[in-house]
Design a protein around this motif. Structure first.
Motif, PDB file in Angstrom:
ATOM      1  N   GLU A  44       0.821  -1.215   0.000  1.00 21.44           N
ATOM      2  CA  GLU A  44       0.000   0.000   0.000  1.00 21.44           C
ATOM      3  C   GLU A  44       0.852   1.261   0.000  1.00 21.44           C
ATOM      4  O   GLU A  44       0.434   2.301  -0.516  1.00 21.44           O
ATOM      5  CB  GLU A  44      -1.016   0.008   1.139  1.00 21.44           C
ATOM      6  N   GLN A  45       2.079   1.192   0.539  1.00 20.02           N
ATOM      7  CA  GLN A  45       2.983   2.341   0.470  1.00 20.02           C
ATOM      8  C   GLN A  45       3.422   2.580  -0.978  1.00 20.02           C
ATOM      9  O   GLN A  45       3.523   3.726  -1.421  1.00 20.02           O
ATOM     10  CB  GLN A  45       4.215   2.115   1.360  1.00 20.02           C
ATOM     11  N   ASP A  48       0.445   4.097  -2.765  1.00 19.20           N
ATOM     12  CA  ASP A  48       0.264   5.483  -2.327  1.00 19.20           C
ATOM     13  C   ASP A  48       1.306   6.397  -2.965  1.00 19.20           C
ATOM     14  O   ASP A  48       0.975   7.450  -3.515  1.00 19.20           O
ATOM     15  CB  ASP A  48       0.342   5.574  -0.796  1.00 19.20           C
ATOM     16  N   THR A  57      -3.370  11.111  -3.789  1.00 22.72           N
ATOM     17  CA  THR A  57      -2.949  10.147  -2.779  1.00 22.72           C
ATOM     18  C   THR A  57      -3.781   8.885  -2.930  1.00 22.72           C
ATOM     19  O   THR A  57      -4.828   8.901  -3.585  1.00 22.72           O
ATOM     20  CB  THR A  57      -3.171  10.695  -1.357  1.00 22.72           C
ATOM     21  N   LEU A  58      -3.347   7.830  -2.294  1.00 20.12           N
ATOM     22  CA  LEU A  58      -4.139   6.605  -2.283  1.00 20.12           C
ATOM     23  C   LEU A  58      -5.501   6.897  -1.653  1.00 20.12           C
ATOM     24  O   LEU A  58      -6.530   6.470  -2.169  1.00 20.12           O
ATOM     25  CB  LEU A  58      -3.410   5.498  -1.512  1.00 20.12           C
ATOM     26  N   GLU A  59      -5.511   7.656  -0.580  1.00 14.61           N
ATOM     27  CA  GLU A  59      -6.774   7.978   0.088  1.00 14.61           C
ATOM     28  C   GLU A  59      -7.686   8.816  -0.813  1.00 14.61           C
ATOM     29  O   GLU A  59      -8.898   8.601  -0.852  1.00 14.61           O
ATOM     30  CB  GLU A  59      -6.516   8.695   1.416  1.00 14.61           C
TER      31      GLU A  59
END
Length: 170
Positions: A44-45, A48, A57-59
């Motif tokens: 996930e890093q 992202d 961003t991933l979010e």
């Protein structure tokens, strides 16, 4: 298959899959063309960081996809939407059995034991711990997202006000 080690990895059109690594030092195993890489960063890093390089961003991407799919779990991520790079997770982001599979590399998938075997266009493949039905659902959800994001191009329609809101999140 060649092997390489990288601390910072950026998802590209060549990226086929990203897995949690079984090694204690390396956190990710990455399949890319005929190269197998290891990274110090968790999957996930990597996603992202790659999203950041391509504008969000991933979010931010997750929030936008959540609005499109009306779901909040196992969301496919448009990492490089301009190049058709969409990564689909096979489990929750925090689940160590999660693999991120590049949609554009998937040629076919079939049941194998209790999981699914994914064959890529180049003839290589990988086994993922997800049922065939669950993988098929993820594949279709990613297809739905791709069509939604590319509606103006695919259907020549540019009069969707909701598209402006979505692209603000990306």
């Amino acid at each position: 298959m060649k092997q390489g080690i990288t601390s910072v990895y950026i998802v590209s059109i060549k990226t086929k899959a990203i897995f949690w690594s079984e090694y204690t030092y390396y956190r990710s195993l990455i399949l890319e063309d005929d190269v197998q890489r290891r990274s110090l960063h968790r999957p996930e890093q990597i996603i992202d960081y790659s999203c950041l390089l391509y504008g969000s961003t991933l979010e931010g991407r997750r929030m936008a996809v959540k609005d499109v799919l009306h779901s909040s779990s196992k969301l496919p991520i448009p990492v490089i939407p301009e190049q058709g790079v969409y990564m689909m997770p096979t489990a929750s982001i925090k689940n160590k059995s999660n693999a991120w599979i590049a949609y554009h590399h998937i040629y076919r998938y079939e049941k194998k034991n209790s999981g699914t075997y994914v064959t890529f266009y180049d003839g290589s493949g990988c086994y993922v711990e997800i049922s065939l039905n669950a993988f098929d659902l993820q594949y279709k959800r990613t297809s739905q997202l791709i069509v939604h994001l590319n509606r103006p191009v695919l259907f020549g329609q540019s009069r969707f006000p909701a598209m402006k809101l979505f692209h603000q999140h990306l």
